[in-house]
Motif scaffolding. Structure first.
Motif, PDB file in Angstrom:
ATOM      1  N   UNK A  92      44.459  34.808  35.407  1.00 36.31           N
ATOM      2  CA  UNK A  92      45.406  35.307  34.456  1.00 36.31           C
ATOM      3  C   UNK A  92      46.096  36.704  34.918  1.00 36.31           C
ATOM      4  N   UNK A  93      46.387  36.980  36.291  1.00 33.04           N
ATOM      5  CA  UNK A  93      46.949  37.889  36.911  1.00 33.04           C
ATOM      6  C   UNK A  93      46.221  39.377  36.851  1.00 33.04           C
ATOM      7  N   UNK A  94      44.535  38.966  36.808  1.00 31.04           N
ATOM      8  CA  UNK A  94      43.866  40.157  36.517  1.00 31.04           C
ATOM      9  C   UNK A  94      42.851  39.927  37.558  1.00 31.04           C
ATOM     10  N   UNK A  95      42.313  40.905  38.273  1.00 30.46           N
ATOM     11  CA  UNK A  95      41.146  40.959  39.255  1.00 30.46           C
ATOM     12  C   UNK A  95      39.775  40.921  38.346  1.00 30.46           C
ATOM     13  N   UNK A  96      39.141  39.949  38.486  1.00 34.11           N
ATOM     14  CA  UNK A  96      37.733  39.899  37.869  1.00 34.11           C
ATOM     15  C   UNK A  96      36.633  39.912  38.715  1.00 34.11           C
ATOM     16  N   UNK A  97      35.550  40.123  38.359  1.00 28.74           N
ATOM     17  CA  UNK A  97      34.271  40.547  39.343  1.00 28.74           C
ATOM     18  C   UNK A  97      33.218  39.175  38.923  1.00 28.74           C
ATOM     19  N   UNK A  98      33.008  38.272  39.882  1.00 31.23           N
ATOM     20  CA  UNK A  98      32.254  37.218  39.527  1.00 31.23           C
ATOM     21  C   UNK A  98      30.904  37.353  40.346  1.00 31.23           C
ATOM     22  N   UNK A  99      29.766  37.407  39.744  1.00 27.18           N
ATOM     23  CA  UNK A  99      28.505  37.243  40.515  1.00 27.18           C
ATOM     24  C   UNK A  99      28.452  36.107  41.403  1.00 27.18           C
ATOM     25  N   UNK A 100      27.962  36.308  42.501  1.00 25.58           N
ATOM     26  CA  UNK A 100      27.553  35.061  43.331  1.00 25.58           C
ATOM     27  C   UNK A 100      26.080  35.141  43.789  1.00 25.58           C
ATOM     28  N   UNK A 101      25.596  33.777  44.143  1.00 20.69           N
ATOM     29  CA  UNK A 101      24.403  33.638  44.715  1.00 20.69           C
ATOM     30  C   UNK A 101      24.302  32.714  45.891  1.00 20.69           C
ATOM     31  N   UNK A 102      23.113  32.563  46.471  1.00 20.48           N
ATOM     32  CA  UNK A 102      23.021  31.457  47.683  1.00 20.48           C
ATOM     33  C   UNK A 102      23.541  30.224  47.297  1.00 20.48           C
TER      34      UNK A 102
END
Length: 191
Positions: free
Chosen positions: A80-90
């Motif tokens: 939605x035109x905003x930078x979000x921060x997604x946690x990632x894993x292996x």
């Protein structure tokens, strides 16, 4: 020099690198980052996933290192035109978006704001930490909302050699720049 001119100049310089050169330079940048910042387990690191067609720094090296050492890894995703921060894993699932960028399938914002490091994409960074990106402003907005203790770190193949003439009041400078040969600090406007 104006941002538009710098953007064009450094896109061309990057395109001139061979795939092997870009990878070797990325490895040197990674080694300089690790040696200087010495990240440890349980830290939070936000790191971009490179746009391969633009020959961005290969941050997969960083991501693999962090995940293997229990350092929490977060990546950007535009929702939605905003930078979000997604946690990632292996085992995180990724997909290619409309701009040919690999990103997590998940749209869940971690809402983490206290990162130890934000490894930031750029085309150019001057000697004051001012950054030229792709001109969308996502990172400036992101920087406004994260902890003031977070180290904002740019990574680039090239050292700064000219100033950006059209810095805007909403531009937020980086704290550091890591290149294949140097780690530059911009605190108090000094290298």
């Amino acid at each position: 020099m104006l941002k538009a001119e710098l953007r064009k100049k450094y896109m061309q310089k990057r395109k001139a690198l061979s795939t092997d050169e870009a990878f070797l330079l990325s490895e040197k940048i990674f080694e300089n980052f690790i040696e200087y910042f010495k990240p440890v387990s349980d830290q939070n690191v936000h790191v971009f996933i490179p746009i391969q067609k633009f020959k961005e720094i290969d941050t997969q090296i960083f991501i693999d290192y962090f995940l293997s050492r229990n350092i929490r890894v977060f990546v950007p995703k535009i929702v939605d035109a905003k930078l979000i921060s997604v946690e990632i894993f292996k085992d995180t699932q990724f997909e290619i978006n409309n701009w040919d960028i690999s990103e997590p399938v998940s749209n869940v914002d971690s809402e983490v704001l206290d990162f130890n490091y934000v490894i930031t994409p750029l085309l150019y960074c001057d000697k004051k930490g001012n950054r030229v990106g792709y001109g969308k402003g996502f990172y400036d907005e992101f920087f406004e909302n994260i902890s003031s203790e977070t180290k904002k770190i740019g990574v680039n193949y090239f050292n700064p050699d000219e100033f950006i003439d059209d810095v805007w009041k909403n531009d937020i400078p980086l704290d550091y720049l890591v290149t294949p040969t140097d780690v530059l600090s911009f605190f108090n406007g000094e290298e």
